[in-house]
Design a protein around this motif. Structure first.
Motif, mmCIF file in Angstrom:
data_model
loop_
_atom_site.group_PDB
_atom_site.id
_atom_site.type_symbol
_atom_site.label_atom_id
_atom_site.label_comp_id
_atom_site.label_asym_id
_atom_site.label_seq_id
_atom_site.Cartn_x
_atom_site.Cartn_y
_atom_site.Cartn_z
ATOM 1 N N PRO A 35 108.548 35.506 18.481
ATOM 2 C CA PRO A 35 110.399 35.270 17.686
ATOM 3 C C PRO A 35 110.862 37.048 17.771
ATOM 4 N N ILE A 36 109.886 37.562 17.232
ATOM 5 C CA ILE A 36 110.290 38.714 16.818
ATOM 6 C C ILE A 36 110.627 39.842 17.932
ATOM 7 N N LEU A 37 110.376 39.710 18.965
ATOM 8 C CA LEU A 37 111.036 40.128 20.267
ATOM 9 C C LEU A 37 112.016 39.952 20.872
ATOM 10 N N LEU A 60 110.086 47.167 27.511
ATOM 11 C CA LEU A 60 110.228 45.849 27.010
ATOM 12 C C LEU A 60 110.480 44.682 27.234
ATOM 13 N N LEU A 61 110.533 44.767 28.358
ATOM 14 C CA LEU A 61 111.316 43.740 29.810
ATOM 15 C C LEU A 61 109.894 43.423 30.447
ATOM 16 N N ALA A 77 116.049 39.246 28.004
ATOM 17 C CA ALA A 77 116.037 41.114 28.321
ATOM 18 C C ALA A 77 116.968 41.494 29.190
ATOM 19 N N LYS A 78 116.780 40.692 30.824
ATOM 20 C CA LYS A 78 117.416 40.876 31.792
ATOM 21 C C LYS A 78 119.159 40.864 31.327
ATOM 22 N N LEU A 79 119.153 39.143 30.580
ATOM 23 C CA LEU A 79 120.907 39.958 30.395
ATOM 24 C C LEU A 79 121.313 40.268 29.199
#
Length: 95
Positions: A35-37, A60-61, A77-79
């Motif tokens: 949830p932090i990420l 990160l991804l 992340a990709k979005l």
């Protein structure tokens, strides 16, 4: 920003094996980080605005792809990466 990613990799490893035990220590750690990420990606876009090519977001991804297989965080992340690329001014040809 970089120190946070480095700390994650140092503390939890960048290649955590997937635990087969439900509720084991590995799953508890991953359950706390997930949830932090998600919040970081959702609410702190400015942390990932390093051009060219957004190295922290890409790191990160990669961390997410190894440690949190599945579509949710990876998609997020990709979005964000796609949105940040769209914000970049077009590259000029040297001429």
């Amino acid at each position: 920003m970089q120190w946070v990613l480095d700390a994650l990799c140092a503390r939890y490893g960048c290649t955590l094996p997937i635990s087969e035990e439900d509720g084991g220590p590995l799953n508890q750690e991953k359950g706390a980080i997930y949830p932090i990420l998600g919040i970081w990606l959702d609410q702190h876009h400015e942390d990932f605005l390093q051009s060219p090519e957004f190295p922290y977001l890409r790191l990160l991804l990669a961390y997410i792809q190894v440690n949190f297989p599945g579509p949710s965080l990876e998609y997020q992340a990709k979005l964000l990466l796609s949105e940040l690329k769209d914000l970049e001014p077009p590259k000029r040809d040297g001429g």
